[in-house]
Structures are given as structure tokens and as C-alpha cells.
Design a protein around this motif. Structure first.
Motif, PDB file in Angstrom:
ATOM      1  N   VAL A  56      -0.174  -0.012  -7.483  1.00  0.00           N
ATOM      2  CA  VAL A  56       0.114  -1.021  -5.780  1.00  0.00           C
ATOM      3  C   VAL A  56      -0.944  -1.489  -5.304  1.00  0.00           C
ATOM      4  N   ALA A  57      -2.233  -0.364  -4.718  1.00  0.00           N
ATOM      5  CA  ALA A  57      -3.815  -0.794  -4.635  1.00  0.00           C
ATOM      6  C   ALA A  57      -4.669  -1.330  -6.022  1.00  0.00           C
ATOM      7  N   LEU A  92      -2.915  -5.126  -5.116  1.00  0.00           N
ATOM      8  CA  LEU A  92      -3.382  -5.212  -4.441  1.00  0.00           C
ATOM      9  C   LEU A  92      -5.800  -6.013  -3.779  1.00  0.00           C
ATOM     10  N   LEU A 135      -5.162  -9.038  -5.541  1.00  0.00           N
ATOM     11  CA  LEU A 135      -4.619  -9.668  -4.773  1.00  0.00           C
ATOM     12  C   LEU A 135      -6.383 -10.485  -4.300  1.00  0.00           C
ATOM     13  N   TYR A 145      -7.983  -7.810  -3.227  1.00  0.00           N
ATOM     14  CA  TYR A 145      -8.705  -6.862  -1.659  1.00  0.00           C
ATOM     15  C   TYR A 145      -8.577  -5.715  -2.401  1.00  0.00           C
ATOM     16  N   ASN A 169      -9.797  -0.868  -0.801  1.00  0.00           N
ATOM     17  CA  ASN A 169      -8.564  -0.404  -0.059  1.00  0.00           C
ATOM     18  C   ASN A 169      -8.039   1.265  -0.752  1.00  0.00           C
ATOM     19  N   VAL A 172      -3.660   2.830   1.002  1.00  0.00           N
ATOM     20  CA  VAL A 172      -2.250   2.280   0.148  1.00  0.00           C
ATOM     21  C   VAL A 172      -1.077   3.548   0.788  1.00  0.00           C
ATOM     22  N   ALA A 225       2.804 -10.356   1.435  1.00  0.00           N
ATOM     23  CA  ALA A 225       1.933 -10.339   0.942  1.00  0.00           C
ATOM     24  C   ALA A 225       2.539 -10.126  -0.505  1.00  0.00           C
TER      25      ALA A 225
END
Ligand SMILES: CC(C)(COP(=O)(O)OP(=O)(O)OC[C@H]1O[C@@H](n2cnc3c(N)ncnc32)[C@H](O)[C@@H]1OP(=O)(O)O)[C@@H](O)C(=O)NCCC(=O)NCCS
Length: 154
Positions: A20-21, A24, A27, A29, A32, A37, A84
Motif C-alpha cells: 500500500v505504501a 501511495l 499516487l 505521496y 510514507n 502506513v 484515496a
């Protein structure tokens, strides 16, 4: 939660944090850490008015969406807000984003939502036709968005 030809949509787990990091970061970002996360996924796991879902394909997390259900005051029900949404660059255009939004809508409906909304930066040129294609109407000529950063608390 749901399956398609080569991916499944399910609730995010803490062990998805690294993937997921990475999503992100895609995306926009990139700052993180995996621990950040993981902590946020733990917070979401306790959340009774929202959920994080991931799409898993070939043993990899290839997309993620978070949805929060905010109660209305001026009318009944809640508004679902997509917080998100991202699909891995190599897996776009395969129906994963559509299925994630459909699953988010289903989860929002389960939480009492009667509407869904999402904000998306003008610079995200691919997301605007995507949302329109999924039945979302642009509302920005009727409703401006105002944002204020609050001072950090100790
Ligand atoms: C926007 C995003 C989530 C779409 O995910 P995706 O998996 O590529 O989208 P899908 O393959 O499920 O597409 C669903 C539908 O939208 C259409 N669509 C997707 N991208 C499109 C585009 N750039 N232009 C026109 N239509 C598009 C598809 O043709 C498809 O239509 P169909 O189901 O009628 O055939 C993905 O491109 C992404 O992660 N982008 C970067 C991050 C981002 O912008 N996130 C949104 C933040 S608000």
C-alpha cells in the motif's frame, strides 16, 4: 469480497502495508514509511464508519481505495467519500479501478450512505474521465472546495 478474472477485492490487512505504501507513492505521496502506513491501516481497521479495500492479483496488492461515511445533518443518511484511490501503473485499464469503486460504493451503502463523492486534483487527467465513466457528475461549478491546514497539536 468480490472476484474478477484475475484479481480479488478484499479488506486491507496490516501485512499489506509495504505494498500500500508503494501504491501511495504512485499516487504522489512518496514520503510514507511502511510503519506509517501500517499504523494508518490499523486505525482504519478500528474505524466503524469507513474501510480500506485492496485489489489483489497474482499475490500482489495492485490497487487500493479508502472510503469514509460521513453523516449528513441537513438530510438523512450519510455521504460516502473516496479518500484515496490508486491502481498500480502496470495494471491500469483492466477494470481494477472500476471494481474498487464499485466495492467502495457497496461498503458505503452498507454504512448508510445515500451519496458518494470524491475530489480529484485537476492535474490527475486520467481520473476525471474515469469517474465520469462510472456515473459521477462534476459538481465544481456548483460547489467550491475550501481547505485550511490546522496548526499541529503537541
Ligand atoms: C484513475 C484510476 C484509478 C483508474 O483505474 P483503472 O483500473 O485504470 O480503471 P479501469 O480499468 O477500471 O477503468 C474503468 C472505466 O473507466 C475508463 N477509463 C479509465 N481511465 C480512463 C481514461 N484515462 N480516459 C477515459 N476513460 C478511462 C475505462 O475505459 C473503463 O471504462 P469501461 O469500464 O466502460 O470499459 C487509475 O488510472 C489510477 O490509479 N490513476 C492514478 C491515481 C489517480 O488518479 N487516482 C484517483 C485519485 S482521486
Amino acid at each position: 469480497m468480490s472476484t474478477a478474472a484475475d484479481f480479488t477485492v478484499r479488506r486491507a490487512r496490516l501485512e499489506d502495508a509495504a505494498q500500500v505504501a508503494s501504491l501511495l507513492a504512485e499516487l504522489g505521496y512518496p514520503d510514507n514509511s511502511i510503519d506509517d502506513v501500517r499504523l494508518r491501516l490499523a486505525t482504519w481497521a478500528q474505524e466503524t464508519a469507513g474501510v480500506v479495500l485492496v485489489a489483489e492479483g497474482g499475490g500482489q496488492v495492485v490497487g487500493a481505495v479508502a472510503v469514509a461515511a460521513i453523516p449528513y445533518l441537513e438530510r438523512g443518511g450519510r455521504s460516502g467519500r473516496i479518500v484515496a484511490l490508486v491502481v498500480a501503473a502496470g495494471r491500469r485499464g483492466q477494470g481494477i479501478g472500476r471494481r474498487l469503486v464499485e466495492a467502495a460504493e457497496e461498503a458505503a451503502g452498507d454504512l448508510g450512505c445515500v451519496t458518494m463523492e470524491v475530489t480529484s486534483a485537476r492535474s490527475r487527467t486520467e481520473s476525471h474521465p474515469f469517474y465520469r465513466n462510472l456515473g459521477y457528475q462534476e459538481w465544481s461549478d456548483r460547489s467550491a472546495r475550501y481547505l485550511k491546514n490546522l496548526p499541529p497539536r503537541a
